[in-house]
Scaffold this active site. Structure first.
Site, PDB file in Angstrom:
ATOM      1  N   THR A 137      12.360 -10.274   3.203  1.00  0.00           N
ATOM      2  CA  THR A 137      11.363  -9.470   3.918  1.00  0.00           C
ATOM      3  C   THR A 137      10.263 -10.420   4.382  1.00  0.00           C
ATOM      4  OG1 THR A 137      10.087  -9.080   1.940  1.00  0.00           O
ATOM      5  CG2 THR A 137      11.793  -7.478   2.438  1.00  0.00           C
ATOM      6  N   GLU A 185      15.156  -3.702   2.839  1.00  0.00           N
ATOM      7  CA  GLU A 185      15.641  -3.260   1.519  1.00  0.00           C
ATOM      8  C   GLU A 185      16.674  -2.150   1.617  1.00  0.00           C
ATOM      9  OE1 GLU A 185      12.544  -3.927   2.329  1.00  0.00           O
ATOM     10  OE2 GLU A 185      11.379  -4.701   0.644  1.00  0.00           O
ATOM     11  N   LYS A 231      -8.519   5.579   2.291  1.00  0.00           N
ATOM     12  CA  LYS A 231      -8.802   6.566   1.251  1.00  0.00           C
ATOM     13  C   LYS A 231     -10.288   6.886   1.260  1.00  0.00           C
ATOM     14  CE  LYS A 231      -4.721   5.458  -1.282  1.00  0.00           C
ATOM     15  NZ  LYS A 231      -4.025   4.806  -2.348  1.00  0.00           N
ATOM     16  N   TRP A 244      -6.680  11.122   2.203  1.00  0.00           N
ATOM     17  CA  TRP A 244      -6.057  10.057   2.981  1.00  0.00           C
ATOM     18  C   TRP A 244      -6.234  10.268   4.483  1.00  0.00           C
ATOM     19  CZ3 TRP A 244      -0.604   8.671   0.535  1.00  0.00           C
ATOM     20  CH2 TRP A 244      -0.809   8.246  -0.792  1.00  0.00           C
TER      21      TRP A 244
END
Ligand code: ADP
Length: 543
Positions: free
Chosen positions: A185, A330, A438, A443
């Site tokens: 990654t 992944e 946040k 959120w």
């Protein structure tokens, strides 16, 4: 009691065997790095992959050894993947767009013994070679006639190297859980992490991806994977295409609008896939030259969010179906694909686009859920957003050399994305979990704000980050690059957002910059922005 069926191990080279036997004459066309178009067939690719496997074995490469490839999509790169896998060695695709220090870090971490590379990357690797200690031999993916003088250790031209053996060779047989491929990654936080695909996961992933509601390719298709083999396992297409016997066209090093159009037209491509940036270049080229896409049936777009206007343009101006997809290294990498289910089949116009801008739904083999910070599952109502977690037949359970700590108790992997799920299973990304802002325990989606801000006619690019705030913890700061020659003030931009989002989502301030930093895969580098603005004083903080 066990079933009484045959134990037919899911091995990647069986895919190429199948293609060579049943679709042997189907063309594999590539734009070679040397220049001209090159034509071969699945039967010939298999024969040469066997030679490559035999040659690697003569060099002492064995089960489990890693072989790096630093290469564009071409027939030679395809042969390399299958030849490497066919003796149980592991193809390790190195992304040349990574920073040089990252390249040397991952080659050392992976302990690659051989590197197969395109001519394009010789200067880059010569500079790094001293640090690439595990590499015993460099194979340049070319022939003797194009072989440059090079300082690379034991360098040989691919064509002459594989000609040193007779090709009388058979694949090795081993357990389907054996490692087949490896991809790191990009490591926007910390060091890159190695994902290690198995033969089983690669084969199952390809069967999954071929389904009609996933990639949906068949033997009648001509497939152009513009997505590089070094980006997230080529979205599975280096296996899916031969598996179904579709013709394969490889774009080589040229991914600009003119070059891609030339292939789409000349080779009568019916199916293609890449990140939005590639399609921006193509659409611009089509418009400038007043061209059409009479053969193309479907384009899969993912890697980052596909803009609404792009879906609309492909469908309305060119009659090409867009399938928005989401995934990650992944996940081999497919997670969701945006085909239209019967639940939404009656929609048209803007309502249909509302569904298509979502990242799509999961095929069989991918389980998804959203959860809050405490791990509680959240409702699938299309509104509530939470951490997106996945498990499935081709999802990583650990990183290479990192131990087994990446799954929760139920075997789910936290994708790092924040998303909604609706009752029909459509997922929509609203943010990365480390980028979500946040504010007072609630959120705010940075991506939603960015998408709105780039809708302003004077804005070229926008990023939103959370900046420290004494009362709310964090508040959004809008960072903007204006289009060339444009000028605009804070008030103008904030007025543009006003009314389009909840009041408490409104950015507290706007910062104008000349450039927004990007990662090697073209994503905004929020970490760099957060660093740069870490001491930023919001006007609201002083109040
Ligand atoms: P890289 O950073 O090297 O491209 P990945 O391909 O693994 O690595 O990146 C996966 C991430 O890319 C996902 O977790 C998600 O944040 C983002 N992504 C991929 N597809 C989409 C999409 N269609 N819309 C929004 N984000 C996407």
């Amino acid at each position: 009691m066990l079933g009484l069926m045959q134990d037919w191990q899911l091995l990647c080279h069986r895919v190429l065997d199948h293609a060579a036997l049943n679709h042997g004459e189907r063309p594999v066309i590539s734009r070679s790095v040397e220049g001209p178009l090159h034509a071969t067939t699945y039967a010939a690719v298999r024969a040469r992959a066997l030679r490559l496997a035999q040659r690697l074995e003569r060099d002492g490469i064995k089960l489990g050894d890693r072989v790096a490839t630093l290469a564009w999509n071409t027939w030679r790169h395809l042969e390399a993947w299958y030849g490497i896998m066919g003796i149980g060695a592991v193809y390790h695709t190195v992304n040349p767009r990574l920073f040089p220090e990252q390249i040397s870090w991952i080659v050392n971490h992976a302990e690659d013994r051989v590197m197969m590379l395109d001519l394009t990357f010789v200067p880059l690797i010569e500079k790094l070679a001293e640090k690439l200690t595990p590499i015993e031999r460099y194979v340049l993916l070319t022939d003797a006639a194009h072989m440059p003088a090079t300082t690379l250790r034991n360098a040989v031209p691919y064509e002459e190297w594989i000609a040193e053996v007779d090709g009388d060779f058979s694949w090795t047989l081993f357990d389907e859980n054996t490692a087949a491929g490896m991809c790191y990654t990009s490591g926007t936080t910390g060091n890159p992490k190695g994902v290690l695909y198995s033969h089983r996961s690669n084969v199952l992933h390809s069967m999954m991806s071929a389904q009609p509601d996933a990639m949906g390719v068949s033997s009648r298709d001509v497939v152009l994977p513009v997505v590089p083999m070094f980006h997230a396992n080529c979205w599975g297409l280096a296996l899916t295409t031969p598996m179904v016997g579709a013709a394969l066209v490889m774009p080589g090093a040229k991914l600009d609008g003119a070059s891609i159009y030339e292939l789409l037209d000349r080779e009568r491509i019916t199916f293609t896939a890449a990140v939005p940036t590639v399609w921006l270049m193509l659409l611009q080229y089509l418009e400038q030259h007043d061209l059409k896409l009479p053969y193309l049936r479907k384009v899969v777009i993912g890697g980052s969010a596909c803009p609404r206007a792009m879906i609309q343009k492909f469908q309305d101006a060119y009659d090409v179906e867009v399938c928005h997809a989401w995934g990650m290294t992944e996940m081999s990498p497919l997670g969701t694909l945006g085909s239209i289910k019967p639940d939404y089949a009656g929609l048209s116009g803007e309502a249909r686009l509302d569904v298509q801008v979502k990242q799509g739904h999961a095929p069989f083999g991918v389980d998804m859920k959203i959860a809050d910070d405490a791990g509680r599952e959240l409702p699938r109502d299309g509104k509530t957003f939470g951490r997106l977690k996945v498990r499935g037949l081709a999802v990583a359970r650990a990183y290479f050399k990192e131990g087994d700590r990446i799954l929760d108790d139920e075997g789910f992997f936290d994708t790092g994305d924040v998303a909604t799920l609706d009752r029909h299973g459509y997922m929509q990304i609203t943010d990365r979990s480390k980028d979500v802002i946040k504010s007072g325990g609630e959120w705010i989606s940075s991506i939603d704000l960015e998408n709105l801000a780039v809708g302003h006619p004077k804005v070229a690019e926008a990023a939103v980050i959370g900046v420290r705030h004494p009362k709310w913890g964090e508040r959004p700061l809008l960072i903007v690059v204006l289009k060339e020659g444009q000028s605009a003030g804070k008030a103008e931009l904030l007025a543009f957002l006003d009314g389009k989002v909840a009041k408490w989502w409104m950015p507290d301030d706007v910062a104008f910059v000349t450039e927004i930093p990007h990662t090697a895969t073209g994503k905004i580098r929020k970490t760099a922005l957060r660093d740069r603005f870490k001491d930023y004083e919001l006007p609201s903080a002083a109040a």
